[in-house]
Design an enzyme around this catalytic site. Structure first.
Site, PDB file in Angstrom:
ATOM      1  CB  SER A 199      -0.772   0.116   1.290  1.00 28.11           C
ATOM      2  OG  SER A 199      -2.201   0.789   1.058  1.00 28.11           O
TER       3      SER A 199
ATOM      4  CG  ASP B   6      -4.834  -1.952   0.664  1.00 29.15           C
ATOM      5  OD1 ASP B   6      -3.687  -1.782   0.366  1.00 29.15           O
ATOM      6  OD2 ASP B   6      -5.314  -1.796   1.655  1.00 29.15           O
TER       7      ASP B   6
END
Length: 291
Positions: free
Chosen positions: A44, A170
């Site tokens: 991320s 993600d």
């Protein structure tokens, strides 16, 4: 394992949204110590910061870019405006408005960032989650920006990214602190956990909708990391004090950097202590005697 003056360092930068800007202090600490990792992993926001570092940017250069990018709210909102949905299908088709993660990477990352992993100075691995395969995916070759986009594709905020037939989201939902993805032959593993913990609002008894969503994500990532640490731990674990900042607090970039600046000295102290301890162990020898 080598314990020389220049150890082979593996650096893992975790996910946590804007809180991950605290990663900058870790990069600066290593630079000031004259230490350069031989491998970097990121999830991320860690994928974003890690990409710049792996491309050869110094910690100071990463700091300057962050400060310049988020210094003026008008400039930031101008870029966000460019991310708005362009068609009614994009606006209403899925019930929720989601931003294009790939376009976000194009607008907010350095223009001169290398196009592929192969062009990076330091070997780099980005973590993402295979939505339909229900497993983590480590990306370390091919187009760099697309991989970063997949790693930051937080559900609800961003549309998933498709790479090689896999629909990716993600990386924080499967591996928020990917120190286990560093090469096995590194001498020293440094992991930076910037997930933080949900903070109870002072002016109301329960969180609102967005706080609930992002707070649940924090709980998930904290649980995943805690379970991983039960079986394996990095040599150095850094946890900046980021609880008071929210996932999307990028307009508070300067405040985040200021409030977490103690991390730089913490990294230096822990690295020096560990290396001195290993050097002393080498001198004493396995039989407990000093040659």
């Amino acid at each position: 394992m080598s314990t020389s003056a220049s150890p082979r360092i593996g650096l893992a930068l975790g996910g946590g949204g804007a809180r991950g800007l605290a990663h900058v202090h870790v990069l600066e600490a290593l630079d000031e110590m004259g230490l350069r990792p031989v491998a970097v992993t990121g999830s991320s926001i860690g994928a974003i910061i890690g990409a710049g570092y792996a491309a050869g940017m110094t910690g100071a250069a990463v700091r300057e870019f962050v400060q310049a990018t988020f210094a003026k709210q008008g400039d930031v909102w101008g870029k966000v405006w460019q991310l708005r949905p362009k068609t009614f299908a994009d606006l209403f088709g899925g019930g929720l408005v989601q931003f294009d993660a790939e376009r976000t990477v194009e607008l907010f990352l350095p223009a001169d960032l290398p196009a592929t992993f192969e062009d990076l100075v330091i070997p780099f691995t980005v973590m993402a989650a295979d939505f339909y395969g229900c497993q983590e995916v480590a990306l370390s070759s091919g187009p760099l920006r697309k991989a970063i986009a997949a790693s930051i594709a937080i559900p609800i905020l961003f549309r998933p990214v498709e790479i090689d037939g896999r629909v990716l989201i993600d990386g924080g939902v499967v591996n928020p602190l990917p120190f286990d993805r560093l090469p096995a032959d590194v001498d020293l593993v440094i992991a930076v956990d910037v997930v933080g913990m949900p903070v109870r609002p002072a002016n109301r008894p329960i969180p609102n909708a967005s706080e609930s969503i992002f707070g649940a994500s924090q709980i998930l990532m904290q649980t995943l990391t805690a379970e991983k640490l039960k079986s394996r731990t990095p040599d150095i674990l850094i946890k900046p004090a980021v609880d008071l900042f929210k996932v999307m607090d990028f307009l508070k970039a300067l405040a985040i950097l200021k409030s977490t600046q103690a991390v730089k000295d913490e990294v230096k102290r822990k690295v020096e202590t560990l290396l001195e301890g290993r050097a002393a162990a080498d001198v004493i020898g396995a039989d407990g005697r000093i040659p």
